[in-house]
Design a protein around this motif. Sequence first.
Motif, PDB file in Angstrom:
ATOM      1  N   VAL A 483       0.832  -1.204   0.000  1.00  0.00           N
ATOM      2  CA  VAL A 483       0.000   0.000   0.000  1.00  0.00           C
ATOM      3  C   VAL A 483       0.869   1.259   0.000  1.00  0.00           C
ATOM      4  N   ASP A 484       0.485   2.243  -0.809  1.00  0.00           N
ATOM      5  CA  ASP A 484       1.194   3.524  -0.867  1.00  0.00           C
ATOM      6  C   ASP A 484       0.447   4.538   0.014  1.00  0.00           C
ATOM      7  N   VAL A 485       0.912   4.726   1.232  1.00  0.00           N
ATOM      8  CA  VAL A 485       0.199   5.570   2.190  1.00  0.00           C
ATOM      9  C   VAL A 485       0.328   7.058   1.875  1.00  0.00           C
ATOM     10  N   LYS A 486       1.209   7.423   0.970  1.00  0.00           N
ATOM     11  CA  LYS A 486       1.425   8.827   0.659  1.00  0.00           C
ATOM     12  C   LYS A 486       0.349   9.405  -0.254  1.00  0.00           C
ATOM     13  N   VAL A 487      -0.381   8.544  -0.926  1.00  0.00           N
ATOM     14  CA  VAL A 487      -1.385   8.993  -1.898  1.00  0.00           C
ATOM     15  C   VAL A 487      -2.751   9.092  -1.228  1.00  0.00           C
ATOM     16  N   PRO A 488      -3.375  10.282  -1.216  1.00  0.00           N
ATOM     17  CA  PRO A 488      -4.732  10.403  -0.650  1.00  0.00           C
ATOM     18  C   PRO A 488      -5.708   9.498  -1.397  1.00  0.00           C
ATOM     19  N   GLY A 489      -6.517   8.775  -0.651  1.00  0.00           N
ATOM     20  CA  GLY A 489      -7.471   7.871  -1.274  1.00  0.00           C
ATOM     21  C   GLY A 489      -6.861   6.592  -1.805  1.00  0.00           C
ATOM     22  N   ALA A 490      -5.643   6.262  -1.373  1.00  0.00           N
ATOM     23  CA  ALA A 490      -4.965   5.055  -1.860  1.00  0.00           C
ATOM     24  C   ALA A 490      -5.756   3.805  -1.485  1.00  0.00           C
ATOM     25  N   PRO A 491      -5.737   2.780  -2.337  1.00  0.00           N
ATOM     26  CA  PRO A 491      -6.473   1.551  -2.026  1.00  0.00           C
ATOM     27  C   PRO A 491      -5.759   0.743  -0.951  1.00  0.00           C
ATOM     28  N   VAL A 492      -6.529  -0.069  -0.224  1.00  0.00           N
ATOM     29  CA  VAL A 492      -5.945  -0.894   0.836  1.00  0.00           C
ATOM     30  C   VAL A 492      -5.279  -2.134   0.263  1.00  0.00           C
ATOM     31  N   LEU A 493      -5.527  -2.417  -1.006  1.00  0.00           N
ATOM     32  CA  LEU A 493      -4.906  -3.531  -1.710  1.00  0.00           C
ATOM     33  C   LEU A 493      -4.436  -3.050  -3.075  1.00  0.00           C
ATOM     34  N   PRO A 494      -3.365  -3.616  -3.611  1.00  0.00           N
ATOM     35  CA  PRO A 494      -2.876  -3.161  -4.919  1.00  0.00           C
ATOM     36  C   PRO A 494      -3.852  -3.516  -6.035  1.00  0.00           C
ATOM     37  N   PRO A 495      -3.805  -2.789  -7.152  1.00  0.00           N
ATOM     38  CA  PRO A 495      -4.775  -3.013  -8.235  1.00  0.00           C
ATOM     39  C   PRO A 495      -4.508  -4.301  -9.008  1.00  0.00           C
ATOM     40  N   VAL A 496      -5.562  -4.825  -9.609  1.00  0.00           N
ATOM     41  CA  VAL A 496      -5.452  -6.064 -10.388  1.00  0.00           C
ATOM     42  C   VAL A 496      -4.491  -5.892 -11.558  1.00  0.00           C
ATOM     43  N   SER A 497      -4.329  -4.676 -12.057  1.00  0.00           N
ATOM     44  CA  SER A 497      -3.408  -4.438 -13.175  1.00  0.00           C
ATOM     45  C   SER A 497      -1.981  -4.820 -12.831  1.00  0.00           C
ATOM     46  N   GLN A 498      -1.659  -4.907 -11.538  1.00  0.00           N
ATOM     47  CA  GLN A 498      -0.324  -5.301 -11.089  1.00  0.00           C
ATOM     48  C   GLN A 498      -0.278  -6.755 -10.619  1.00  0.00           C
ATOM     49  N   LEU A 499      -1.257  -7.544 -11.032  1.00  0.00           N
ATOM     50  CA  LEU A 499      -1.405  -8.900 -10.517  1.00  0.00           C
ATOM     51  C   LEU A 499      -0.165  -9.765 -10.737  1.00  0.00           C
ATOM     52  N   THR A 500       0.409  -9.703 -11.920  1.00  0.00           N
ATOM     53  CA  THR A 500       1.575 -10.550 -12.189  1.00  0.00           C
ATOM     54  C   THR A 500       2.767 -10.143 -11.319  1.00  0.00           C
ATOM     55  N   GLU A 501       2.901  -8.859 -11.049  1.00  0.00           N
ATOM     56  CA  GLU A 501       4.024  -8.380 -10.249  1.00  0.00           C
ATOM     57  C   GLU A 501       3.903  -8.828  -8.800  1.00  0.00           C
ATOM     58  N   PHE A 502       2.742  -8.616  -8.188  1.00  0.00           N
ATOM     59  CA  PHE A 502       2.666  -8.963  -6.773  1.00  0.00           C
ATOM     60  C   PHE A 502       2.407 -10.451  -6.545  1.00  0.00           C
ATOM     61  N   SER A 503       1.954 -11.177  -7.586  1.00  0.00           N
ATOM     62  CA  SER A 503       1.876 -12.633  -7.447  1.00  0.00           C
ATOM     63  C   SER A 503       3.276 -13.207  -7.266  1.00  0.00           C
ATOM     64  N   LYS A 504       4.246 -12.619  -7.947  1.00  0.00           N
ATOM     65  CA  LYS A 504       5.628 -13.065  -7.778  1.00  0.00           C
ATOM     66  C   LYS A 504       6.123 -12.759  -6.371  1.00  0.00           C
ATOM     67  N   LYS A 505       5.784 -11.576  -5.839  1.00  0.00           N
ATOM     68  CA  LYS A 505       6.190 -11.228  -4.476  1.00  0.00           C
ATOM     69  C   LYS A 505       5.587 -12.192  -3.467  1.00  0.00           C
ATOM     70  N   VAL A 506       4.309 -12.534  -3.661  1.00  0.00           N
ATOM     71  CA  VAL A 506       3.652 -13.483  -2.761  1.00  0.00           C
ATOM     72  C   VAL A 506       4.293 -14.857  -2.886  1.00  0.00           C
ATOM     73  N   ALA A 507       4.568 -15.286  -4.120  1.00  0.00           N
ATOM     74  CA  ALA A 507       5.192 -16.593  -4.336  1.00  0.00           C
ATOM     75  C   ALA A 507       6.545 -16.673  -3.647  1.00  0.00           C
ATOM     76  N   LEU A 508       7.326 -15.623  -3.756  1.00  0.00           N
ATOM     77  CA  LEU A 508       8.646 -15.600  -3.103  1.00  0.00           C
ATOM     78  C   LEU A 508       8.505 -15.669  -1.585  1.00  0.00           C
ATOM     79  N   ALA A 509       7.538 -14.951  -1.039  1.00  0.00           N
ATOM     80  CA  ALA A 509       7.337 -14.951   0.414  1.00  0.00           C
ATOM     81  C   ALA A 509       6.921 -16.336   0.902  1.00  0.00           C
ATOM     82  N   VAL A 510       6.023 -16.988   0.165  1.00  0.00           N
ATOM     83  CA  VAL A 510       5.561 -18.329   0.551  1.00  0.00           C
ATOM     84  C   VAL A 510       6.684 -19.340   0.408  1.00  0.00           C
ATOM     85  N   ALA A 511       7.420 -19.268  -0.696  1.00  0.00           N
ATOM     86  CA  ALA A 511       8.539 -20.187  -0.905  1.00  0.00           C
ATOM     87  C   ALA A 511       9.594 -20.024   0.181  1.00  0.00           C
TER      88      ALA A 511
END
Length: 551
Positions: A483-511
Amino acid sequence: MRGFQILNDPFLNRGTAFTEAERRKYGLIGLLPPRVKTIDEQAAEMYALYQSKGSLIEKRHFLMEIFNHNRTLFFNLMVRHIDEFMPIVYDPVIAEAIERYNERFMQPQDAAYLTIDDPDTIEQRLQNAADQRDIRLIVVTDAEGILGIGDWGVNGVDIAVGKLMVYTAAAGIDPQQVLPVVIDAGTDNQQLLADDEYLGTRHKRLTGDQYFAYIDRFVKAVEKLFPHSLLHFEDFGRGTAARILDKYQDRILTFNDDIQGTGIIALAGVLGALKISGQKITEQRFLTFGAGTAGMGIVKMLYNELIKQGLSPKDAKRHFYLVDRQGLLFDDTPGLTPKQQAFVRSRDEFADAGRLTDLTAIIKAVQPTVMIGTSTVHNAFTEAAVKEMAKHAERPIIFPISNPTEKIEAMPEELIKWTNGKALVATGIPSATVAYQGIDYQIGQANNALIYPGVGFGALAVNARVINDEMLAAAAHALGGLVDVKVPGAPVLPPVSQLTEFSKKVALAVAQSAIDQGLAQTDLSAEQAVAAMHWQPEYQPFDQLLANYRK
């Protein structure tokens, strides 16, 4: 393998992209028009045709035609337009596809159709569907609890197909290595039973010992045939999902998205919201509206996080309030499930316990700071209830995550307005940005698709023995930390458009979590293992592809 056999195999077919040399070598001369196209040209052409389709269901039907004929092109196209295609190939349009499955059935999409009426053929059915492929990931459903639309019998196979599409597009698992499975245990859907075109078995859903004996035989068959696979259970019923997970989660590599996936995404969203508000999770009071499979999965994940943050089990349980059809659940409420019993309240905590059947009254008595809806009751979060919550919470965290749209507890623009912009909101459906008093509020999508691809891929990449709570928590923190706390109205979860990027981050964390706990069966680092398993939707040299096919 030559000619039409290649063109009719979606794992091998690349249509007009076959080179002249490949056409001559594999008997394709004369079977294709002469021009050779690149995958970029094919993708551009298909996207233009996709855009020409009118309704959302027609768009999905067109994409499924590509999927049925050329998997590499389909996933190349989906990765390019993942935020646009996700609602089409998965939720919410998949609900209509399931409801209309009988009239639109054309191909089985390499799924395995199992029936509880014929338990002796489980292995044969799985082997026929796998067709000698190296299956590493199975999504299985019995379709008793599909999304927010309930029991849809054999039609529910589409949910398994759609789930696996997201696994491949988001995380990069090879589509040759996945297997969608539907267990036809009958259906209690009278509409289907009365439909002459229904493609499933025409009897009431079987339950009890016969059902669970069948599930056991199925799991044993999977262990025997696909010993290195992840078994992902999807959309099983309220009375079966938790029991199945409890039985097998410490024995095999398995995952239940409705329980664990929903829990992870809710925890990740809460962590993201708290990062914005600057508050601690141990200071929150949680109201779960809908205490079924998904709701209790959320409670368990949040409870585990409170324990991780230093609370005792007794103190942690005091932070939870379960609300279901009866109202606030108490220890003497009839019909409690084992999962609910651990978190219910005592009536003597409240002076007016008998009146706590209305959500607004419950909120007034409980004063929650976090309210999560999995009830599938449309508009259940009323203006009065939300405004009551805002009286007691500085930044109320409100997640109406039931789907599809006609089941959501409240629309995000209402929640923002009713709380004067204070609410931190996530929804289970795609939601547009809400403009309110000069701020653009981006609405996070609490969709399990944001989390389960990375969880499953990370576990498979390191050949983990099991998926445990530590790995799930690692996934939630990886996602919630974006989450980017610096942006007013920022979402509590990243957007689906970044799905491939954060799926890799999640995969690395789980692995990495699996490696740290000694649950991994690999000599590679987390980064190496994830990179080695990742499949790219590009045309590889055909000789190499064919040499490795079905190995």
